[in-house]
Write an enzyme that holds these catalytic residues in place. Structure first.
Site, PDB file in Angstrom:
ATOM      1  N   GLU A   1       0.855  -1.204   0.000  1.00 50.88           N
ATOM      2  CA  GLU A   1       0.000   0.000   0.000  1.00 50.88           C
ATOM      3  C   GLU A   1       0.884   1.245   0.000  1.00 50.88           C
ATOM      4  O   GLU A   1       1.672   1.477   0.925  1.00 50.88           O
ATOM      5  CB  GLU A   1      -0.947   0.040   1.215  1.00 50.88           C
ATOM      6  CG  GLU A   1      -1.870   1.254   1.064  1.00 50.88           C
ATOM      7  CD  GLU A   1      -2.876   1.463   2.183  1.00 50.88           C
ATOM      8  OE1 GLU A   1      -2.881   0.702   3.166  1.00 50.88           O
ATOM      9  OE2 GLU A   1      -3.645   2.441   2.066  1.00 50.88           O
TER      10      GLU A   1
ATOM     11  N   ASP B   1      -3.277  12.056  -2.466  1.00 50.98           N
ATOM     12  CA  ASP B   1      -3.438  13.510  -2.639  1.00 50.98           C
ATOM     13  C   ASP B   1      -3.693  13.810  -4.115  1.00 50.98           C
ATOM     14  O   ASP B   1      -2.905  13.395  -4.970  1.00 50.98           O
ATOM     15  CB  ASP B   1      -2.176  14.239  -2.165  1.00 50.98           C
ATOM     16  CG  ASP B   1      -1.882  13.940  -0.698  1.00 50.98           C
ATOM     17  OD1 ASP B   1      -2.807  14.063   0.125  1.00 50.98           O
ATOM     18  OD2 ASP B   1      -0.737  13.565  -0.389  1.00 50.98           O
TER      19      ASP B   1
HETATM   20  C1  LIG Z   1      -4.949  11.853   1.525  1.00 50.77           C
HETATM   21  S1  LIG Z   1      -3.862  10.803   2.403  1.00 50.77           S
HETATM   22  C2  LIG Z   1      -4.684   9.219   2.329  1.00 50.77           C
HETATM   23  C3  LIG Z   1      -4.186   8.269   3.394  1.00 50.77           C
HETATM   24  C4  LIG Z   1      -4.854   6.888   3.415  1.00 50.77           C
HETATM   25  N1  LIG Z   1      -4.581   6.163   2.198  1.00 50.77           N
HETATM   26  C5  LIG Z   1      -6.364   7.016   3.671  1.00 50.77           C
HETATM   27  O1  LIG Z   1      -7.134   6.719   2.741  1.00 50.77           O
HETATM   28  O2  LIG Z   1      -6.735   7.396   4.784  1.00 50.77           O
HETATM   29  C6  LIG Z   1      -2.522  10.576   1.277  1.00 50.77           C
HETATM   30  C7  LIG Z   1      -1.283   9.998   1.958  1.00 50.77           C
HETATM   31  O3  LIG Z   1      -0.263   9.784   0.996  1.00 50.77           O
HETATM   32  C8  LIG Z   1       0.981  10.135   1.577  1.00 50.77           C
HETATM   33  N2  LIG Z   1       1.920  10.445   0.488  1.00 50.77           N
HETATM   34  C9  LIG Z   1       1.801  11.435  -0.429  1.00 50.77           C
HETATM   35  N3  LIG Z   1       2.829  11.410  -1.296  1.00 50.77           N
HETATM   36  C10 LIG Z   1       3.618  10.372  -0.912  1.00 50.77           C
HETATM   37  C11 LIG Z   1       4.839   9.826  -1.409  1.00 50.77           C
HETATM   38  N4  LIG Z   1       5.449  10.340  -2.487  1.00 50.77           N
HETATM   39  N5  LIG Z   1       5.382   8.760  -0.772  1.00 50.77           N
HETATM   40  C12 LIG Z   1       4.759   8.226   0.315  1.00 50.77           C
HETATM   41  N6  LIG Z   1       3.599   8.701   0.826  1.00 50.77           N
HETATM   42  C13 LIG Z   1       3.028   9.753   0.230  1.00 50.77           C
HETATM   43  C14 LIG Z   1       0.655  11.319   2.466  1.00 50.77           C
HETATM   44  O4  LIG Z   1       1.625  11.508   3.457  1.00 50.77           O
HETATM   45  C15 LIG Z   1      -0.718  10.931   3.018  1.00 50.77           C
HETATM   46  O5  LIG Z   1      -0.643  10.253   4.252  1.00 50.77           O
END
Ligand SMILES: C[S@@+](CC[C@H](N)C(=O)[O-])C[C@H]1O[C@@H](n2cnc3c(N)ncnc32)[C@H](O)[C@@H]1O
Length: 200
Positions: free
Chosen positions: A39, A114
């Protein structure tokens, strides 16, 4: 990569240390592991913890950029004592670079990433041709890629990238692998899902 300035050289040096630490962490935690459910951007780890608890035979690995989210995810794992579940604080691209080469993905999940709605920020979206290439390289035919978002333009972007990719085929009949409301899913009124299968 050759540094183009002193500050760039310092950044490259920091990146090298970070990747070497992450590589060592991955090698230690995933010793003897050949197949995982992966994931990307797992946030607080709600979905993956629930999946890992329901599927003790599957090794599950989540990564997220934000330390606090990974700490919360690790708390969930430790409370439930789930030995098949691993979380790493890492940037997606760096993680894929250092993950041991033998490891293959049965299933890759991206939930509510995001959306980066402005056109000039689209290159920051996690779904990119290089990402789909690398996940396809690590996935055997029949393996799945599952994406869910509340953002229709990002969903359509993902459909378009999957449709033109030679190694992924959208499967409109496929069931969603595991229903469990994530933190971000709980905030949304509607969302869109797609499952693609690795072909070839
Ligand atoms: C909007 S949140 C969704 C979190 C989770 N999947 C949920 O549905 O509750 C997006 C997540 O992606 C992570 N994220 C964004 N860009 C990333 C990257 N390049 N590598 C790892 N994590 C990333 C952010 O830190 C954030 O926790």
């Amino acid at each position: 990569m050759e540094p183009i300035s002193d500050s760039h050289a310092r950044e490259l040096a920091k990146q090298a240390v970070r990747k070497s630490t992450l590589r060592a962490e991955c090698e230690a935690a995933l010793e003897g592991v050949d197949r995982i459910l992966f994931e990307a951007g797992c946030g607080h780890g709600h979905w993956l913890t629930s999946y890992a608890e329901a599927h003790p035979e599957q090794v599950c690995v989540g990564v997220d950029l934000i330390s606090l989210r990974i700490r919360k995810a690790l708390d969930k794992r430790n409370k439930r004592d789930l030995e098949n579940l691993h979380f790493f604080k890492a940037e997606l691209g760096e993680f894929l670079e250092v993950l041991p080469e033998r490891i293959r993905f049965d299933l890759t999940v991206l939930l509510f990433p995001d959306p980066w709605p402005k056109a000039r920020h689209h290159r920051r979206r996690m779904v990119q041709p290089d990402f789909l290439d690398e996940v396809a390289r690590r996935t055997e035919p029949g393996g799945r890629f599952c994406f869910r978002s509340d953002d229709r333009p990002y969903y359509e972007w993902t459909l378009e990238h999957l449709e033109v990719h030679p190694l992924w085929e959208i499967d409109p009949e496929a069931d969603w692998p595991h229903e469990m409301e994530t933190y971000f899913q709980g905030l949304m009124d509607e969302y869109f899902s797609v499952v693609a299968r690795r072909i070839g």
